[in-house]
Enzyme design. Structure first.
Site, PDB file in Angstrom:
ATOM      1  N   TYR A   1       5.582  -7.547 -26.954  1.00 12.34           N
ATOM      2  CA  TYR A   1       6.692  -6.674 -26.293  1.00 12.34           C
ATOM      3  C   TYR A   1       7.975  -6.716 -26.922  1.00 12.34           C
ATOM      4  O   TYR A   1       8.493  -5.584 -27.202  1.00 12.34           O
ATOM      5  CB  TYR A   1       6.858  -7.378 -24.908  1.00 12.34           C
ATOM      6  CG  TYR A   1       8.034  -6.650 -24.175  1.00 12.34           C
ATOM      7  CD1 TYR A   1       8.102  -5.627 -23.794  1.00 12.34           C
ATOM      8  CD2 TYR A   1       9.225  -7.477 -24.212  1.00 12.34           C
ATOM      9  CE1 TYR A   1       9.339  -4.991 -23.292  1.00 12.34           C
ATOM     10  CE2 TYR A   1      10.412  -7.014 -23.703  1.00 12.34           C
ATOM     11  CZ  TYR A   1      10.511  -5.876 -23.121  1.00 12.34           C
ATOM     12  OH  TYR A   1      11.719  -5.258 -22.694  1.00 12.34           O
TER      13      TYR A   1
ATOM     14  N   LYS B   1      10.072  -3.454 -29.235  1.00  5.04           N
ATOM     15  CA  LYS B   1      11.601  -2.912 -28.994  1.00  5.04           C
ATOM     16  C   LYS B   1      12.153  -3.023 -30.368  1.00  5.04           C
ATOM     17  O   LYS B   1      12.847  -2.124 -30.648  1.00  5.04           O
ATOM     18  CB  LYS B   1      12.324  -3.943 -28.015  1.00  5.04           C
ATOM     19  CG  LYS B   1      11.805  -3.943 -26.665  1.00  5.04           C
ATOM     20  CD  LYS B   1      12.264  -2.722 -26.130  1.00  5.04           C
ATOM     21  CE  LYS B   1      11.761  -2.357 -24.605  1.00  5.04           C
ATOM     22  NZ  LYS B   1      11.859  -1.099 -24.193  1.00  5.04           N
TER      23      LYS B   1
ATOM     24  N   SER C   1      16.605  -4.544 -25.669  1.00  3.19           N
ATOM     25  CA  SER C   1      16.561  -5.944 -25.260  1.00  3.19           C
ATOM     26  C   SER C   1      17.076  -6.920 -25.939  1.00  3.19           C
ATOM     27  O   SER C   1      16.900  -7.052 -27.260  1.00  3.19           O
ATOM     28  CB  SER C   1      15.175  -6.416 -24.750  1.00  3.19           C
ATOM     29  OG  SER C   1      14.920  -7.598 -24.391  1.00  3.19           O
TER      30      SER C   1
HETATM   31  N1  LIG Z   1      14.227  -5.306 -16.587  1.00  2.00           N
HETATM   32  C1  LIG Z   1      14.376  -6.000 -17.496  1.00  2.00           C
HETATM   33  O1  LIG Z   1      14.828  -7.248 -17.448  1.00  2.00           O
HETATM   34  C2  LIG Z   1      14.806  -5.499 -19.027  1.00  2.00           C
HETATM   35  C3  LIG Z   1      15.178  -6.262 -19.976  1.00  2.00           C
HETATM   36  C4  LIG Z   1      15.357  -5.651 -21.007  1.00  2.00           C
HETATM   37  C5  LIG Z   1      14.733  -4.130 -21.531  1.00  2.00           C
HETATM   38  N2  LIG Z   1      14.389  -3.699 -20.445  1.00  2.00           N
HETATM   39  C6  LIG Z   1      13.824  -2.250 -20.787  1.00  2.00           C
HETATM   40  O2  LIG Z   1      14.038  -1.416 -19.741  1.00  2.00           O
HETATM   41  C7  LIG Z   1      13.128  -0.571 -19.792  1.00  2.00           C
HETATM   42  C8  LIG Z   1      13.391  -0.158 -18.229  1.00  2.00           C
HETATM   43  O3  LIG Z   1      12.835  -1.241 -17.429  1.00  2.00           O
HETATM   44  P1  LIG Z   1      12.647  -1.435 -16.128  1.00  2.00           P
HETATM   45  O4  LIG Z   1      12.736  -2.848 -15.594  1.00  2.00           O
HETATM   46  O5  LIG Z   1      13.417  -0.237 -15.190  1.00  2.00           O
HETATM   47  O6  LIG Z   1      11.156  -1.375 -15.950  1.00  2.00           O
HETATM   48  P2  LIG Z   1      10.205  -0.547 -14.848  1.00  2.00           P
HETATM   49  O7  LIG Z   1       8.899  -0.840 -15.056  1.00  2.00           O
HETATM   50  O8  LIG Z   1      10.752  -0.846 -13.507  1.00  2.00           O
HETATM   51  O9  LIG Z   1      10.561   1.217 -15.389  1.00  2.00           O
HETATM   52  C9  LIG Z   1       9.937   1.625 -16.551  1.00  2.00           C
HETATM   53  C10 LIG Z   1       9.404   3.140 -15.909  1.00  2.00           C
HETATM   54  O10 LIG Z   1       8.716   3.777 -16.873  1.00  2.00           O
HETATM   55  C11 LIG Z   1       7.384   4.374 -16.340  1.00  2.00           C
HETATM   56  N3  LIG Z   1       6.536   4.250 -17.564  1.00  2.00           N
HETATM   57  C12 LIG Z   1       6.100   3.595 -18.329  1.00  2.00           C
HETATM   58  N4  LIG Z   1       5.271   3.891 -19.292  1.00  2.00           N
HETATM   59  C13 LIG Z   1       5.543   5.273 -19.255  1.00  2.00           C
HETATM   60  C14 LIG Z   1       4.863   6.440 -20.072  1.00  2.00           C
HETATM   61  N5  LIG Z   1       4.147   6.116 -21.220  1.00  2.00           N
HETATM   62  N6  LIG Z   1       5.200   7.651 -19.715  1.00  2.00           N
HETATM   63  C15 LIG Z   1       5.870   7.747 -18.413  1.00  2.00           C
HETATM   64  N7  LIG Z   1       6.502   6.883 -17.676  1.00  2.00           N
HETATM   65  C16 LIG Z   1       6.090   5.713 -18.183  1.00  2.00           C
HETATM   66  C17 LIG Z   1       7.003   3.273 -15.279  1.00  2.00           C
HETATM   67  O11 LIG Z   1       6.322   3.852 -14.273  1.00  2.00           O
HETATM   68  C18 LIG Z   1       8.444   3.033 -14.482  1.00  2.00           C
HETATM   69  O12 LIG Z   1       8.751   3.883 -13.783  1.00  2.00           O
HETATM   70  C19 LIG Z   1      11.901  -0.606 -20.240  1.00  2.00           C
HETATM   71  O13 LIG Z   1      11.724   0.100 -21.409  1.00  2.00           O
HETATM   72  C20 LIG Z   1      12.149  -2.409 -20.466  1.00  2.00           C
HETATM   73  O14 LIG Z   1      11.414  -2.693 -21.581  1.00  2.00           O
HETATM   74  C21 LIG Z   1      14.267  -4.018 -19.121  1.00  2.00           C
END
Ligand SMILES: NC(=O)c1ccc[n+]([C@@H]2O[C@H](COP(=O)([O-])OP(=O)(O)OC[C@H]3O[C@@H](n4cnc5c(N)ncnc54)[C@H](O)[C@@H]3O)[C@@H](O)[C@H]2O)c1
Length: 329
Positions: free
Chosen positions: A148, A152, A124
């Site tokens: 958080y 990362k 991120s």
């Molecule tokens: N959405 C954003 O703005 C953003 C920005 C930067 C980084 N990210 C990173 O991208 C990744 C995906 O983000 P997203 O927005 O799709 O989030 P999201 O919550 O929609 O998706 C994460 C998925 O991981 C699953 N999950 C969480 N912990 C788990 C575990 N221990 N075992 C199995 N499944 C698990 C959840 O059920 C979910 O389906 C994350 O790591 C997040 O930190 C997201």
């Protein structure tokens, strides 16, 4: 390739699974559905035109990860699974470290043990901390402002050090900026549990009448209209960035910003939503939130140069698709 996608039922993961299927790859999704729904997997299959293998489980659990690698011939991993709420991470740091960091350790170790050579990690822009804009990959990273962010940064370090110790292991760290929008079909998109922390799902819920008013945190930032400026990227562009990263993987660690390269303010995004969708968004200003930065956006030129990838979809497409998804819920 047969790609293990952890968190594949989530917002970014689901769009990436569709892009992987469309590009001809096979997909194994590992998800515990802590922040997603089971029916998303059927929707991915519908959109991608092929079936995926689903393993319901926690990738921070050693036995689950061992079985995943023993029972599937995996060529590469995309590790999305993670908890992502900044305020929640402040209240429950250990839960965040266990979920986000321990999963990275287990998955990296399993890759080394089973000779899986490609690992793409969801990082991120938060790892840049408070830095000069635009953010460039080679910048010195600043201490993150939340647990958080620390998870990362810790995961990035673990993977970088592992790649340095294991010849042939190719790690790609993708630093996302602000993904919004949804698949144009309206079948998959961002549908967070509870009151959204992110701007776009907040806007769509106000537009739908599920929330009364948008709160705009801060109107006295040193930006053209006083509201916060971010680098929004359509989630389908972001998904395609993962395919490019997997296909260009090379031993060692590569780092790429995935953003559009330009900044858009909160009020500009609201204006675009109203104009494109013909819906009014009532809003009010609220005090700045601690830890929020005035403005940041990516220098996205490295991804263009080395991966041949750049964001193609503009803000109008982002707000149109986000609204289409919300109306379809
Ligand atoms: N959405 C954003 O703005 C953003 C920005 C930067 C980084 N990210 C990173 O991208 C990744 C995906 O983000 P997203 O927005 O799709 O989030 P999201 O919550 O929609 O998706 C994460 C998925 O991981 C699953 N999950 C969480 N912990 C788990 C575990 N221990 N075992 C199995 N499944 C698990 C959840 O059920 C979910 O389906 C994350 O790591 C997040 O930190 C997201």
């Amino acid at each position: 390739m047969n790609v293990l996608v952890t968190g594949g039922a989530g917002y970014i993961g689901s769009h990436t699974c569709v892009a992987l299927l469309e590009a001809g790859h096979s997909v194994v999704i590992a998800d515990n559905f802590s922040n997603s729904r089971r029916d998303t997997v059927e929707r991915i299959e519908r959109l991608g035109g092929r079936s995926v293998k689903l393993v319901e489980g926690d990738v921070a659990d050693e036995r689950t990860v061992r079985e995943l690698f023993e029972q599937n011939a995996i060529d590469g991993v995309i590790h999305f699974a993670g908890l992502k709420s900044v305020p929640e991470s402040v209240a429950q740091p250990l839960r965040y470290y266990r979920n986000n960091v321990f999963s990275t350790v287990l998955l990296a170790a399993a890759c080394i043990e089973h000779g899986v050579g490609k690992f793409v990690f969801s990082s991120s822009a938060t790892v840049y901390g408070s830095n000069d804009v635009p953010y460039r990959e080679e910048m010195e990273l600043r201490t993150p402002t939340s647990p958080y962010g620390s998870t990362k940064l810790a995961s990035e370090r673990i993977l970088t050090e592992t790649a340095a110790s294991a010849p042939g292991f190719a790690v790609t760290l993708l630093r996302y900026f602000n993904p919004i929008g949804a698949h144009p079909s309206g079948l998959i998109g961002d549908d967070p549990n509870g009151v959204p922390n992110n701007l776009m799902p907040y806007i769509t819920r106000v537009a739908r009448g599920k929330l009364e008013k948008l709160k705009v945190y801060g109107n006295d930032y040193p930006t053209p209209d006083g509201t916060g400026v971010r680098d929004y990227i359509h989630v389908c562009d972001l998904a395609e960035g993962h395919i490019a990263a997997l296909e260009h993987a090379r031993p060692g660690t590569q780092v790429y910003n995935l953003g559009s390269g330009s900044g858009v303010s909160v009020l500009e995004l609201v204006e675009a939503f109203e104009r494109v969708n013909g819906v009014k968004i009532p809003y009010e200003f609220a005090p700045r939130r601690p830890g929020d930065l005035p403005a940041y956006y990516a220098d996205a030129s490295r991804a263009e140069r080395e991966l041949g990838w750049s964001a193609k979809r503009g803000v109008d497409e982002m707000v149109r698709d986000a609204w289409n998804f919300e109306r379809n819920l």
